[in-house]
Enzyme design. Sequence first.
Site, PDB file in Angstrom:
ATOM      1  N   LYS A 152      25.996  -3.367  -0.169  1.00  0.00           N
ATOM      2  CA  LYS A 152      27.462  -3.372  -0.362  1.00  0.00           C
ATOM      3  C   LYS A 152      28.147  -2.519   0.701  1.00  0.00           C
ATOM      4  O   LYS A 152      29.305  -2.167   0.564  1.00  0.00           O
ATOM      5  CB  LYS A 152      27.789  -2.849  -1.761  1.00  0.00           C
ATOM      6  CG  LYS A 152      27.240  -3.712  -2.886  1.00  0.00           C
ATOM      7  CD  LYS A 152      27.791  -3.287  -4.238  1.00  0.00           C
ATOM      8  CE  LYS A 152      26.765  -2.560  -5.051  1.00  0.00           C
ATOM      9  NZ  LYS A 152      27.207  -2.236  -6.411  1.00  0.00           N
ATOM     10  N   ARG A 174      11.092   3.811   3.446  1.00  0.00           N
ATOM     11  CA  ARG A 174      10.773   2.847   4.517  1.00  0.00           C
ATOM     12  C   ARG A 174      12.047   2.058   4.810  1.00  0.00           C
ATOM     13  O   ARG A 174      12.769   1.667   3.891  1.00  0.00           O
ATOM     14  CB  ARG A 174       9.652   1.905   4.100  1.00  0.00           C
ATOM     15  CG  ARG A 174       9.424   0.775   5.100  1.00  0.00           C
ATOM     16  CD  ARG A 174       8.217  -0.066   4.779  1.00  0.00           C
ATOM     17  NE  ARG A 174       6.979   0.663   5.022  1.00  0.00           N
ATOM     18  CZ  ARG A 174       5.771   0.114   4.938  1.00  0.00           C
ATOM     19  NH1 ARG A 174       5.646  -1.162   4.618  1.00  0.00           N
ATOM     20  NH2 ARG A 174       4.692   0.831   5.162  1.00  0.00           N
ATOM     21  N   ARG A 195       0.794  -1.229   0.000  1.00  0.00           N
ATOM     22  CA  ARG A 195       0.000   0.000   0.000  1.00  0.00           C
ATOM     23  C   ARG A 195       0.824   1.275   0.000  1.00  0.00           C
ATOM     24  O   ARG A 195       0.597   2.178  -0.807  1.00  0.00           O
ATOM     25  CB  ARG A 195      -0.874   0.084   1.270  1.00  0.00           C
ATOM     26  CG  ARG A 195      -2.162  -0.598   1.220  1.00  0.00           C
ATOM     27  CD  ARG A 195      -2.428  -1.217   2.584  1.00  0.00           C
ATOM     28  NE  ARG A 195      -1.458  -2.279   2.760  1.00  0.00           N
ATOM     29  CZ  ARG A 195      -1.662  -3.512   2.304  1.00  0.00           C
ATOM     30  NH1 ARG A 195      -2.795  -3.812   1.750  1.00  0.00           N
ATOM     31  NH2 ARG A 195      -0.738  -4.447   2.427  1.00  0.00           N
ATOM     32  N   THR A 196       1.735   1.374   0.955  1.00  0.00           N
ATOM     33  CA  THR A 196       2.408   2.662   1.162  1.00  0.00           C
ATOM     34  C   THR A 196       3.238   3.012  -0.065  1.00  0.00           C
ATOM     35  O   THR A 196       3.183   4.140  -0.569  1.00  0.00           O
ATOM     36  CB  THR A 196       3.291   2.593   2.430  1.00  0.00           C
ATOM     37  OG1 THR A 196       2.498   2.045   3.487  1.00  0.00           O
ATOM     38  CG2 THR A 196       3.790   3.959   2.825  1.00  0.00           C
ATOM     39  N   HIS A 220       4.812   5.709  11.553  1.00  0.00           N
ATOM     40  CA  HIS A 220       4.295   5.614  10.180  1.00  0.00           C
ATOM     41  C   HIS A 220       3.345   6.803  10.027  1.00  0.00           C
ATOM     42  O   HIS A 220       2.125   6.653  10.024  1.00  0.00           O
ATOM     43  CB  HIS A 220       3.571   4.280  10.017  1.00  0.00           C
ATOM     44  CG  HIS A 220       3.290   3.869   8.604  1.00  0.00           C
ATOM     45  ND1 HIS A 220       3.315   4.746   7.531  1.00  0.00           N
ATOM     46  CD2 HIS A 220       2.966   2.653   8.077  1.00  0.00           C
ATOM     47  CE1 HIS A 220       3.013   4.084   6.432  1.00  0.00           C
ATOM     48  NE2 HIS A 220       2.803   2.815   6.731  1.00  0.00           N
TER      49      HIS A 220
END
Length: 338
Positions: free
Chosen positions: A86, A107, A57-58, A135
Amino acid sequence: MNFTGSHILSIQQFQRADIERVFEVADSMAPYALRRKVTRVLEGAILGNMFFEPSTRTRISFGCAFNLLGGEVRETTGFESSALAKGESLHDTARVLSGFSDVICMRHPDSGSVAEFAEASRVPVINGGDGANEHPSQALLDLYTIRKELGSKGRGIDGLRIAMIGDLKYGRTVHSLCKLLCLFENIQVTLVSPPELAMPEPIVEEMRAVGHSVSITEDLPQSISRVDIAYSTRIQEERFASQEEADIYRGRFRLNQAIYTQYCEPNTVIMHPLPRDSRANANELDNDLNQNPNLAIFRQTDNGVLVRMALFSLVLDVVDQVHKEARDVNWYNSLRTL
Ligand code: CP
């Protein structure tokens, strides 16, 4: 709050007037989200959509929101497909990606990581979820949904009665939502979880300090019997040491139509940030609720696009230009409502 050029990292940045501004702008985005009108106000702008943890969703709704304003989206998903794998630092990643983008959504599994990234970024950064911490855009869309659901019954947010159910320790959406509710008056919050997955004490204290009534229980039927909103959450298995540990709590608080009918007041609104865990041993919101008109979970996801369009418009300072650029869509549009 001055939105222009600001990072959106925590719900604690907002005052009540800022929330009202976000919601007012979100309301004005409906013609575009409903595909009735097109605006190209962000033509030429690029969103860097950096999701180092799973999301449906986000990630997609931030991307759609930017596209609906006329901008382009470039994204990376997962550590393994980025140079973080890396050994590149968040600082260097931020310096590089902010040279490619006008705004970044991110995120990351670690609490505080998005703020660390933002410190090195040359463009605004929006927190799409940092570990178990926050959030903020989810809390905004949740409260926007609550406002709409209660508004249709002639009610406002002040005086809200809400039960939050499930994994309140690791559930970042409920952390941000509790902080957001501290901007409103006379809220009754019932926190329903196993003691091991309780809401962090500082958040409970913050709510009590502003005068909200907070009760803590493991009794699901009693907790949902006198609320406006039953807000269910998933066991955040990715934050546990092992699946076996998560399994201890999965399925502890299940809501289905029979329980709803027996215990909830008529028209209690059912919410969940999604994803709901529909596996048999979890099933916190049963599929037999899908036809219940008070199940607002997909209205929440639709509202997320409006709220994220509002955030982009405010942060990039184009609110006053959005509608000047608008025209009717060219294509066949199935009738949609929000
Ligand atoms: N609500 C939410 O954050 O969903 P995603 O994990 O799919 O983005």
